[in-house]
Design an enzyme around this catalytic site. Sequence first.
Site, short mmCIF file in Angstrom:
data_model
loop_
_atom_site.label_atom_id
_atom_site.label_comp_id
_atom_site.label_asym_id
_atom_site.label_seq_id
_atom_site.Cartn_x
_atom_site.Cartn_y
_atom_site.Cartn_z
N GLN A 102 -39.89 11.40 17.53
CA GLN A 102 -38.70 10.97 16.80
C GLN A 102 -38.34 9.53 17.14
O GLN A 102 -37.90 8.76 16.28
CB GLN A 102 -37.52 11.89 17.13
CG GLN A 102 -36.29 11.67 16.25
CD GLN A 102 -36.54 12.02 14.80
OE1 GLN A 102 -37.37 12.88 14.48
NE2 GLN A 102 -35.84 11.35 13.90
N GLU A 187 -31.00 14.77 1.25
CA GLU A 187 -32.41 15.03 1.55
C GLU A 187 -32.81 16.39 0.99
O GLU A 187 -32.77 17.40 1.70
CB GLU A 187 -32.66 14.99 3.07
CG GLU A 187 -32.47 13.61 3.70
CD GLU A 187 -32.95 13.56 5.13
OE1 GLU A 187 -33.46 14.59 5.64
OE2 GLU A 187 -32.82 12.49 5.77
#
Length: 250
Positions: A102, A187
């Site tokens: 990440q 999203e």
Amino acid sequence: MISIRTLAALTVGAAMMFDSWGYVMPHQDPTDVLILVNKTNRAPAVPMTLVKPDVTPTEEALGENIYMRPEAASALEALFDGAAEEGITLYATSGYRSYSTQKAIFDRKLEKMTEAQANKSVAKPGYSEHQTGLAMDVEGETTKGTGLTAAFGDSPEGIWLAENCYDYGFIIRYPQGKSGITGYVYEPWHIRYVGVEAAKEIQALDVTFEEYILLIRQERIEALEASQDGAGQAEEGEIGEGEQTDELES
């Protein structure tokens, strides 16, 4: 609409209350599928079992990027099978991500934009739902190869996913028009496993995951307060009866 700042304040206040009672809410339990991870709640840094769901990745090279927790992986397989039965082809793009992965993704964003801009679409390392093993980014046949964009939401696959993922225990984690609550832009490709019961309740209530957790928290608070009040009244009743007995005996 509840702002992200208000949600954060309520989260802290309720957490302190439950901590004082020695009670852990599902959104605080790192092993619970209702664990809440967002800009103000860190992903759990605990060991977890991960498995590779038997689904098709967007690209063969992404095959090692789609691991999930076992319960989420099984649900994803059922979701993809259900879609296929209705002529919808879905692909898995990104499941579990480690902290380091990440961080690399976030750092790449920082090369192109400011931190404030990056934080609207990509979680900082340590605050990503992907670190829970309960989230998956998906693509469809229509938009395959175009990347993860809002266009997926208007595709046949995106429409089907939004209308049916709840039946398999998933939610569209960052719905359109809710960035003020979730902290992230729309999203349509990002689904999160919360279990069938919770997913159907979220759909029926038409709320975000943050709002749903607040509703659960309020219900638990009221239930615990009621039980404490009941226990207190029972103690008062026992004391009163004892006093009456002593009075009769004297």
